[in-house]
Design a protein around this motif. Structure first.
Motif, PDB file in Angstrom:
ATOM      1  N   GLU A 122      -8.970   1.153  -1.735  1.00 61.00           N
ATOM      2  CA  GLU A 122      -8.687   2.098  -0.659  1.00 61.00           C
ATOM      3  C   GLU A 122      -9.344   1.606   0.624  1.00 61.00           C
ATOM      4  OE1 GLU A 122     -10.255   6.511  -0.180  1.00 61.00           O
ATOM      5  OE2 GLU A 122      -8.795   6.349  -1.820  1.00 61.00           O
ATOM      6  N   LYS A 167      -3.853   2.800   0.160  1.00 56.79           N
ATOM      7  CA  LYS A 167      -4.262   2.658  -1.243  1.00 56.79           C
ATOM      8  C   LYS A 167      -3.405   1.577  -1.888  1.00 56.79           C
ATOM      9  CE  LYS A 167      -5.720   7.453  -1.771  1.00 56.79           C
ATOM     10  NZ  LYS A 167      -5.585   8.688  -2.546  1.00 56.79           N
ATOM     11  N   CYS A 191     -13.571  -0.470   4.231  1.00 52.99           N
ATOM     12  CA  CYS A 191     -13.194  -0.700   2.841  1.00 52.99           C
ATOM     13  C   CYS A 191     -14.486  -0.984   2.079  1.00 52.99           C
ATOM     14  CB  CYS A 191     -12.221  -1.860   2.704  1.00 52.99           C
ATOM     15  SG  CYS A 191     -11.680  -2.154   1.002  1.00 52.99           S
ATOM     16  N   CYS A 210       0.822  -1.208   0.000  1.00 59.10           N
ATOM     17  CA  CYS A 210       0.000   0.000   0.000  1.00 59.10           C
ATOM     18  C   CYS A 210       0.858   1.260   0.000  1.00 59.10           C
ATOM     19  CB  CYS A 210      -0.867   0.047   1.263  1.00 59.10           C
ATOM     20  SG  CYS A 210      -1.977  -1.347   1.476  1.00 59.10           S
TER      21      CYS A 210
END
Length: 134
Positions: free
Chosen positions: A104, A99, A122, A83
């Protein structure tokens, strides 16, 4: 950030399976995540804040992130997602935005009534994890 410092043990979770589905965890990873005794430790190392997560089951597993508030960094999560992450302090809440691969997730941590409440979101899935200071 001072209110977060120290060790916190997971005492309850709500809708964590749905959250794990939303971040596309495999069945094996979901079983592993659902059966853990988890302790989260907040410390400070100079300008960096360090969050270490220790998970206990048959084997001890730990995971750490070190960051400066407001600065994006690469995070390789305990569930193997890579991420781009940023952590911010907003109204006394620690807000983590992850992200990856067009996805995301947000983790909002806050301390209230001597407990740390982590709200993980999420897509349409939201889980709430409650930790007690140890």
């Amino acid at each position: 950030m001072e209110v977060f410092m120290g060790s916190w043990k997971l005492v309850s979770s709500e809708n964590f399976d749905q959250y794990m589905d939303a971040i596309s965890l495999s069945g094996a990873m979901k079983r592993y995540g659902s059966n853990m005794t988890t302790v989260v430790i907040f410390t400070q190392d100079g300008e960096n804040i360090v969050i270490k997560t220790k998970m206990y089951e048959d084997t001890n597993r730990s995971y750490s992130i070190s960051f400066k508030l407001g600065e994006e960094f690469n995070e390789n999560t305990i569930d193997f997602r890579e991420c781009r992450t940023v952590m911010n302090l907003q109204d006394g809440k620690l807000v983590q935005l992850q992200k990856w691969d067009g996805e995301e997730a947000t983790i909002i941590r806050q301390v209230q009534d001597e407990k740390m409440i982590s709200t993980l979101t999420c897509d349409e899935a939201t889980a709430v994890l409650t930790f007690q200071k140890v």
